[in-house]
Structures are given as structure tokens and as C-alpha cells.
Design a protein around this motif. Structure first.
Motif, PDB file in Angstrom:
ATOM      1  N   LYS A 157      17.595  37.294  27.348  1.00  0.00           N
ATOM      2  CA  LYS A 157      18.327  38.045  28.361  1.00  0.00           C
ATOM      3  C   LYS A 157      19.622  38.610  27.790  1.00  0.00           C
ATOM      4  N   SER A 158      20.371  37.758  27.122  1.00  0.00           N
ATOM      5  CA  SER A 158      21.687  38.222  26.691  1.00  0.00           C
ATOM      6  C   SER A 158      21.578  39.216  25.527  1.00  0.00           C
ATOM      7  N   GLN A 159      20.502  39.119  24.739  1.00  0.00           N
ATOM      8  CA  GLN A 159      20.308  40.105  23.666  1.00  0.00           C
ATOM      9  C   GLN A 159      19.693  41.402  24.189  1.00  0.00           C
ATOM     10  N   GLY A 160      19.245  41.394  25.425  1.00  0.00           N
ATOM     11  CA  GLY A 160      18.722  42.628  26.007  1.00  0.00           C
ATOM     12  C   GLY A 160      17.410  43.108  25.409  1.00  0.00           C
ATOM     13  N   TYR A 199      15.266  45.892  27.120  1.00  0.00           N
ATOM     14  CA  TYR A 199      15.484  47.347  27.091  1.00  0.00           C
ATOM     15  C   TYR A 199      14.546  48.055  26.127  1.00  0.00           C
ATOM     16  N   HIS A 251      12.937  37.804  35.521  1.00  0.00           N
ATOM     17  CA  HIS A 251      11.751  38.568  35.134  1.00  0.00           C
ATOM     18  C   HIS A 251      12.142  39.567  34.056  1.00  0.00           C
ATOM     19  N   PHE A 252      11.225  39.816  33.144  1.00  0.00           N
ATOM     20  CA  PHE A 252      11.492  40.813  32.101  1.00  0.00           C
ATOM     21  C   PHE A 252      10.372  41.845  32.072  1.00  0.00           C
ATOM     22  N   TYR A 305      22.239  37.969  13.034  1.00  0.00           N
ATOM     23  CA  TYR A 305      23.454  37.283  13.460  1.00  0.00           C
ATOM     24  C   TYR A 305      23.172  36.103  14.386  1.00  0.00           C
ATOM     25  N   GLU A 319      25.582  46.897  12.693  1.00  0.00           N
ATOM     26  CA  GLU A 319      24.700  45.745  12.944  1.00  0.00           C
ATOM     27  C   GLU A 319      25.464  44.479  13.276  1.00  0.00           C
ATOM     28  N   ILE A 320      26.272  44.492  14.321  1.00  0.00           N
ATOM     29  CA  ILE A 320      26.861  43.236  14.760  1.00  0.00           C
ATOM     30  C   ILE A 320      26.488  43.036  16.219  1.00  0.00           C
ATOM     31  N   GLU A 321      26.535  41.785  16.634  1.00  0.00           N
ATOM     32  CA  GLU A 321      26.039  41.441  17.959  1.00  0.00           C
ATOM     33  C   GLU A 321      26.682  42.289  19.057  1.00  0.00           C
ATOM     34  N   SER A 381      25.269  45.760  19.375  1.00  0.00           N
ATOM     35  CA  SER A 381      23.813  45.898  19.252  1.00  0.00           C
ATOM     36  C   SER A 381      23.284  46.904  20.269  1.00  0.00           C
ATOM     37  N   LEU A 382      22.164  47.494  19.973  1.00  0.00           N
ATOM     38  CA  LEU A 382      21.649  48.590  20.793  1.00  0.00           C
ATOM     39  C   LEU A 382      21.533  48.243  22.276  1.00  0.00           C
ATOM     40  N   PRO A 383      20.926  47.098  22.634  1.00  0.00           N
ATOM     41  CA  PRO A 383      20.808  46.824  24.070  1.00  0.00           C
ATOM     42  C   PRO A 383      22.156  46.725  24.766  1.00  0.00           C
ATOM     43  N   ARG A 384      23.135  46.133  24.106  1.00  0.00           N
ATOM     44  CA  ARG A 384      24.450  46.016  24.757  1.00  0.00           C
ATOM     45  C   ARG A 384      25.066  47.403  24.922  1.00  0.00           C
ATOM     46  N   MET A 415      23.357  49.053  27.863  1.00  0.00           N
ATOM     47  CA  MET A 415      23.820  48.545  29.161  1.00  0.00           C
ATOM     48  C   MET A 415      25.197  49.095  29.484  1.00  0.00           C
ATOM     49  N   GLY A 421      27.537  39.834  26.200  1.00  0.00           N
ATOM     50  CA  GLY A 421      26.179  39.414  26.540  1.00  0.00           C
ATOM     51  C   GLY A 421      26.088  38.530  27.773  1.00  0.00           C
ATOM     52  N   VAL A 462      25.192  38.741  30.979  1.00  0.00           N
ATOM     53  CA  VAL A 462      24.601  39.759  31.849  1.00  0.00           C
ATOM     54  C   VAL A 462      23.520  39.182  32.751  1.00  0.00           C
ATOM     55  N   GLN A 463      23.236  39.922  33.820  1.00  0.00           N
ATOM     56  CA  GLN A 463      22.064  39.620  34.642  1.00  0.00           C
ATOM     57  C   GLN A 463      20.904  40.472  34.142  1.00  0.00           C
ATOM     58  N   ASN A 464      19.691  40.101  34.561  1.00  0.00           N
ATOM     59  CA  ASN A 464      18.528  40.805  34.027  1.00  0.00           C
ATOM     60  C   ASN A 464      18.078  41.948  34.925  1.00  0.00           C
ATOM     61  N   VAL A 465      18.997  42.544  35.697  1.00  0.00           N
ATOM     62  CA  VAL A 465      18.623  43.649  36.572  1.00  0.00           C
ATOM     63  C   VAL A 465      19.168  44.942  35.986  1.00  0.00           C
ATOM     64  N   GLU A 466      18.284  45.878  35.718  1.00  0.00           N
ATOM     65  CA  GLU A 466      18.726  47.147  35.176  1.00  0.00           C
ATOM     66  C   GLU A 466      19.701  47.800  36.153  1.00  0.00           C
ATOM     67  N   GLU A 521      23.505  44.818  35.583  1.00  0.00           N
ATOM     68  CA  GLU A 521      23.726  43.814  34.543  1.00  0.00           C
ATOM     69  C   GLU A 521      25.011  43.046  34.737  1.00  0.00           C
TER      70      GLU A 521
END
Lengths: 196, 454
Positions: free
Chosen positions: A62-65, A68, A105-106, A160, B39-41, B44-47, B50, B108, B110-114, B117
Motif C-alpha cells: 500500500k505505502s509503495q503504491g 498504481y 483492496h488493490f 531501498y 531512485e529514492i523512496e 518513487s513513481l507511485p508517490r 499520488m 507513504g 496513505v490510504q488505498n483509495v485513488e 490517498e
């Protein structure tokens, strides 16, 4: 045209807008789980209960996303079932009861990478380790037959993450799709060599 | 407190946040081409993704809309904002909340709702801000000096009421312990879809219903169409959330309901669009192309039609099989939130900024240039996403292609996306400069006046 009286009243306009919206809101949020129990109840199916380690993995996912780029749903489409199947066995389509134990959910909306709903057991945990460290250079052992594949991957490297975190994440990934025990041949033997 | 301080605060900070959001978009696009960049946390692309969506939605667009409505509502209702102090307090709290939210996303948490978050604490603070906004809206309507409520007011009231429920369902109800799996997914798509449809659509349409006739100096084309548009949209929009899960693991009947209602959306949309174009068509010729405002309004309306025709089209099961989960959807979402509603918001800001400072827009020419660059970059930007979506969708149908091969086919599209995105950013810089100059800059003729008087 004469304007209707409702347009003179704050209360009536607001109330009207609310009530008319509420019909659809109730019908699409509260009614569906009442009509279709599989939203929250697996019935006679056995659904995997996550271990502590796997729950930590979910938190990392979840936290790494990851959601997406990866969906977790094999849709009821031949193309999906074939693509996410294994060794000529088609993956069974995902069903709602399989998700009842997922607090998060994912399902996802975007497939930048492949669907992961049935990925559990597809690769060894060693493979995942190498893949998370660097998807574009997984070392000799997991070299793809034609190196061009790996050069096109745009999955980020997760180097990381700590070793323990990668282990937790992998433990979770390996559970995916196991609620339907489908990675077996007709005699019940696992289809993946490393699981035998 | 000085009148319109709240509107001014929100407009200026939204414009600045818009720049951040676009930068994050470019960074995300860059990572699609070169995944090893940054390339650091925390980067990162998903963050980054969001952050891009949340800053765009809440810090830019919603904030700009609220600021613009804080200015428009008192004008329509011939009164003052109910409480300027409350407005400013809300603006400050809202911006601090969002900054906190941005930090949470980077870390990071976050919630899992697009689109939802932001973690629970932030959600609750946003709800508090929203209640403060609602009090101001209802208060201003209550102390009005006119009898009838104009269309823009209906939409604003609708947005305030609907959003409250939509936001709480998506961000707070989904976090309750007993809401899991598909049930949670259903609620989060109820939120995702209605965030666009019942927050940004009514607020954008409310602004356009004020700005188009005002700017073109002509009455709105048809009151009947206004009514049809409003009452039908309040009924049909909310039913469509499940069209995000067509073919997926959710009840077939619910998908069908969502598809049918996605089609009914054509009715209110055509009513609104006909009304807008009717107004354009009956306006004096000289006003239609005068500076950036009518152009942005016109282009926003065109994007609005296309988004709203794409919606039902994508909901057809056979089409959905190809377009769903691909870049197509990304193109669609951009056309709605960037194409239609951000264009309206920019028009609103160009309209209001000079009124707030009591002088002309800094430069109409620069405004025109901003419009043209932004339009001519956004069309290929959307198109390239649709094209790559269709390529990808068809590539997936063929089991001979490995997934990574289907990915390789998108390389050019990803480069094009970054390049056209760069064009959008360049146009934004002109917009930013123009707006900031209007608020804070020195004008050539003013400088002259000063030297003469010396």
C-alpha cells in the motif's frame, strides 16, 4: 418562461438536490452488499487468513503504491484469463468472495505492469528478490532468454526496501490468487517446478 | 476584514499549487521513459503520481473553484460574502492541511483509495474546511438581496451537499474496519467517479454559467435547458461508479446499471452544452474572441463535450475490454479535469484577478499566447494517451505477446506525452506570470504616470 417557485427557495432547492441524489447513492452503495452477500461473506469458500508477515507485506504494498501500476483482478475475459494463466492452464476469473479478507483492496485501474491477482506461485521467492532489487538486471540466474525483455521493463527498482521488507512483501505476493487452488494439474500436483 | 480577501488568498495559492502539480506530472512522465531517474523512496513513481493527482484535485482545482465561487456568489446574489473572516480562516486551514497531506504522501502514509490517498487525519481536517465553506455558501444565499436563485447557485448548492456525502463515503467510510474487499472497492469507485462528477462538474458548470453570459455580455440561451441539465444530472450521475469495474469481480447487474446510467448522462450534458453554445452563438461577435477568457471558456466547453461522450462510449462492454486499464483512461481523466474544468478555472481567474485589483489584466496578448500554447499542446497530449491506450489494449488481446513486449510498443507514446506535457507547462508559466503581474506587478502606464508626477 415563468420560473418555478422552487427557484425562490434555498431550502427547497437544497432538499430537492439532496433527495434526488440520495436515491442513486443508496441504490449503489448500501443496496449492493445487501443483495449480493459475496461482497463481504465468502460463504462455503475457504479464504486465506493473512499471517502477521503477510499483513506487513500488505502495508508495504500500500505505502509503495504498487496498485498504481498493477491491478489485482483477472476479468471475465478470455484475453485476461489466457494472459494471466500458466502453462496453458487459463487463470480462473476473479470473484468477489476471494477478496473478503482484504482490508485494503488493490483492484486497481491501471496496468502499467501485469495483473497480479494470480501471481502467487508463478515465480520463486528468489525470483521476486532479484526482481525487486533491479527489474532491469536480475542477474545471470534469471536472465530472460532474450535480454531485450528486461530492458523494456519500467518497474521501479525497490532496492531501498530493507531485506526484511522485501521478504514480507514477497510473502504477501505469493498468497495472491491462491484462494482458487488452480496452479495444479489434473492429479493435484503443483505446476511450478520449484514448488514440487 | 477587506472584502474578497478569502477569494484572493485561495486564487493565488491555487495558481501556485497548479505549478507544483504540473511539475510532478512531468516528473512522473519522465519516469515512464527513464525509470532510474530519482531512485529514492520519497520520489518513487507511485508517490509522485499520488502527489500529482492530489495536488491537482484539491490544492489547485478545488481551491481555485472555491476561491472563484467566493467571488461570484456575492455578485449573483447582490450581497456580501456571509463571513469574510470564516472564509479566510478556512483558506488558511485548508492550505496548511494540504501541505501536511503532501508530506504524508511523500512519506507513504496513505490510504488505498485513488484520489483519497490522504490519511484519515487529513481527511477529517478537509471535512472541517468543507463545512466552513458550506456555512459560507448557505449563509451567503440566505442573506441574498435577490428573489430567484440563478443556475450557478443551484450547482454550487448541489456541489456542497453531494460532495459532503461523496467525500465522507470515499475517505472515511471505506476506512471502517468492516468495510473490506469488493464492498470497499465499490465505495471507493463511488467516490472516485463522483469526485469528478459531483464536485468538479457542478462547480465548473456553476462558474461557466456565470462567466459565459457575463463575459459575452448576453443572457443565457435557455432557462429550460438550465433546469433540465441540473435536475437530470443530480439524479443520474451518482449511479455510474461501478462502470470502473466492468468485466471485473462485481455483480453483473450493478455493472449493467452503471452502464445504463452512463448513457443517460448524455442528456444533462447535451442540455448544458447546448445552452453554452447557444449563448456563444447569440453573443455579439466582437466579444467572442476578445482576449483569453472567451477562448478558454469555449475550449473548456469543447473538452467537456468530448469527455462526456467518451464516458458512455467507454462503458460499452466491448469497448471497455480494449480501453480499460490502459493509458486511454489516463487521457480521459486528463481531458475532464485538465481540459474542461481547469480551462474554466483559468478563465475564471483571468476574469476575477483584474476585478480584485481594480485594473485591467496585465497582458491580453500574453493570455492569448498562453491559451494557444496550452490548447495546441493539450490536444496531442490527450490524443497520444488514447492512441497508446488502444495500441496496448489490442496488444494484450494477443496471447503471443509477452507483457513486456506490449510495453515496448508504447515507448514513443511515452516520449510524446512528456514533450506535449512540457508544452502545457510552458503555457502555465505564461499564465502564472500574467496573473501574478496583475496582482502584484507594476504596469507600464502606471510607471509612466509616476515618472510624470515626480
Amino acid at each position: 418562461m415563468k420560473k418555478p417557485d422552487i427557484e425562490k427557495s434555498l431550502i427547497l432547492t437544497a432538499l430537492g438536490a439532496f433527495l434526488i441524489f440520495a436515491v442513486g447513492a443508496v441504490m449503489t452503495t448500501i443496496v449492493p452488499p445487501m443483495v449480493d452477500k459475496s461482497f463481504w461473506d465468502a460463504g462455503e469458500h475457504d479464504v486465506h487468513e493473512y499471517t502477521e508477515q503477510e499483513l506487513r507485506g500488505i502495508a508495504i504494498y500500500k505505502s509503495q503504491g504498487c496498485v498504481y501500476c498493477h491491478t489485482q483482478q483477472v476479468r471475465k475475459l478470455a484475453s485476461d484469463q489466457r494472459r494471466y494463466g500458466w502453462r496453458l492452464v487459463e487463470a480462473p476469473a476473479s470473484e468477489s468472495w476471494e477478496y473478503v479478507n482484504d482490508k485494503d483492496h488493490f483492484l486497481g485501474t491501471k496496468r502499467t505492469g501485469p495483473d497480479l491477482a494470480r501471481v502467487g506461485g508463478k515465480y520463486s521467492s528468489e525470483w521476486h528478490w532479484a526482481h525487486f532489487k533491479d527489474p532491469r538486471n536480475m542477474g545471470e540466474k534469471f536472465e530472460s532468454p532474450n535480454g531485450a525483455y528486461q530492458s523494456a521493463s519500467i518497474m521501479p527498482s525497490f532496492k531501498y526496501l530493507s531485506d526484511d521488507e522485501i521478504k514480507d512483501l514477497t510473502a504477501y505476493i505469493q498468497t495472491l490468487g491462491r484462494n482458487k487452488n488452480w496452479r495444479k494439474d489434473a492429479d493435484g500436483n503443483p505446476l511450478n517446478d520449484y514448488e514440487q | 476584514m477587506k472584502q474578497d480577501t478569502a477569494a484572493k488568498t485561495m486564487i493565488i495559492s491555487s495558481v501556485l499549487f497548479f505549478g507544483l502539480a504540473l511539475t510532478l506530472g512531468l516528473l512522473t512522465a519522465l519516469k515512464f521513459i527513464a525509470p532510474t531517474v530519482g531512485e529514492i523512496e520519497y520520489l518513487s513513481l507511485p508517490r509522485m503520481r499520488m502527489l500529482h493527482t492530489n495536488v491537482n484535485l484539491y490544492a489547485w482545482l478545488l481551491q481555485a473553484n472555491m476561491g472563484i465561487l467566493f467571488w461570484i456568489l456575492p455578485r449573483i446574489l447582490h450581497t456580501k460574502l456571509f463571513s469574510e473572516k470564516l472564509g479566510v480562516a478556512m483558506a488558511v486551514l485548508y492550505n496548511l492541511t494540504l501541505l501536511g497531506g503532501a508530506v504524508c504522501i511523500v512519506l507513504g502514509k496513505v490510504q488505498n483509495v485513488e484520489y483519497g490517498e490522504l490519511p484519515l487525519v487529513i481527511d477529517i481536517l478537509i471535512v472541517i474546511c468543507w463545512v466552513m465553506f458550506a456555512v459560507n455558501v448557505f449563509g451567503t444565499v440566505a442573506i441574498r438581496k435577490v428573489k430567484y436563485l440563478y443556475v450557478s447557485v443551484w450547482y454550487t448548492l448541489g456541489a456542497v451537499i453531494w460532495t459532503t456525502f461523496v467525500y465522507i463515503t470515499g475517505n472515511i467510510i471505506t476506512a471502517l474496519p468492516m468495510v473490506t474487499g469488493i464492498n470497499q472497492a465499490n465505495l471507493s469507485w463511488f467516490f472516485v467517479h463522483n469526485a469528478v462528477g459531483l464536485i468538479f462538474t457542478p462547480m465548473g458548470v456553476a462558474m461557466a454559467y456565470y462567466l459565459i453570459p457575463k463575459q459575452l455580455n448576453t443572457p443565457i440561451y435557455s432557462h429550460k435547458l438550465s433546469m433540465i441539465g441540473f435536475w437530470v444530472i443530480s439524479f443520474v450521475y451518482v449511479w455510474t461508479g461501478a462502470h470502473h469495474m466492468i468485466h471485473g469481480p462485481i455483480s453483473h447487474w450493478l455493472q449493467t446499471v452503471a452502464i445504463i446510467f452512463s448513457f443517460s448522462l448524455i442528456i444533462p450534458v447535451i442540455a448544458v452544452i447546448t445552452n453554452f453554445f447557444g449563448t456563444f452563438a447569440t453573443a455579439p461577435r466582437s466579444t467572442r474572441m476578445d482576449g483569453p477568457i472567451p477562448k478558454l471558456l469555449m475550449m473548456g466547453t469543447i473538452y467537456y463535450i468530448f469527455t462526456c461522450l467518451q464516458g458512455p462510449f467507454q462503458a460499452i462492454r466491448a469497448v471497455n475490454e480494449i480501453t480499460s486499464k490502459t493509458d486511454w483512461v489516463v487521457g480521459h481523466a486528463h481531458m475532464a479535469l485538465f481540459g474542461a474544468f481547469s480551462f474554466y478555472a483559468m478563465a475564471g481567474i483571468y476574469y476575477i484577478a483584474p476585478k480584485l485589483t481594480g485594473r485591467e489584466l496585465y497582458s491580453k496578448k500574453m493570455g492569448d499566447l498562453h491559451f494557444w500554447i496550452m490548447t495546441l499542446s493539450s490536444i496531442p497530449f490527450f490524443a497520444v494517451l488514447w492512441i497508446s491506450g488502444v495500441i496496448q489494449g489490442f496488444a494484450w488481446l494477443n496471447p503471443e505477446n509477452t507483457f513486456v513486449q506490449t510495453l515496448a510498443a508504447l515507448k514513443h507514446a511515452h516520449v510524446m506525452r512528456l514533450v506535449t506535457g512540457g508544452g502545457i507547462f510552458a503555457a502555465y508559466v505564461l499564465f502564472l506570470y500574467n496573473v501574478l503581474q496583475t496582482f502584484f506587478g507594476k504596469y507600464a502606464d502606471e510607471a509612466d504616470a509616476e515618472t510624470i508626477s515626480e
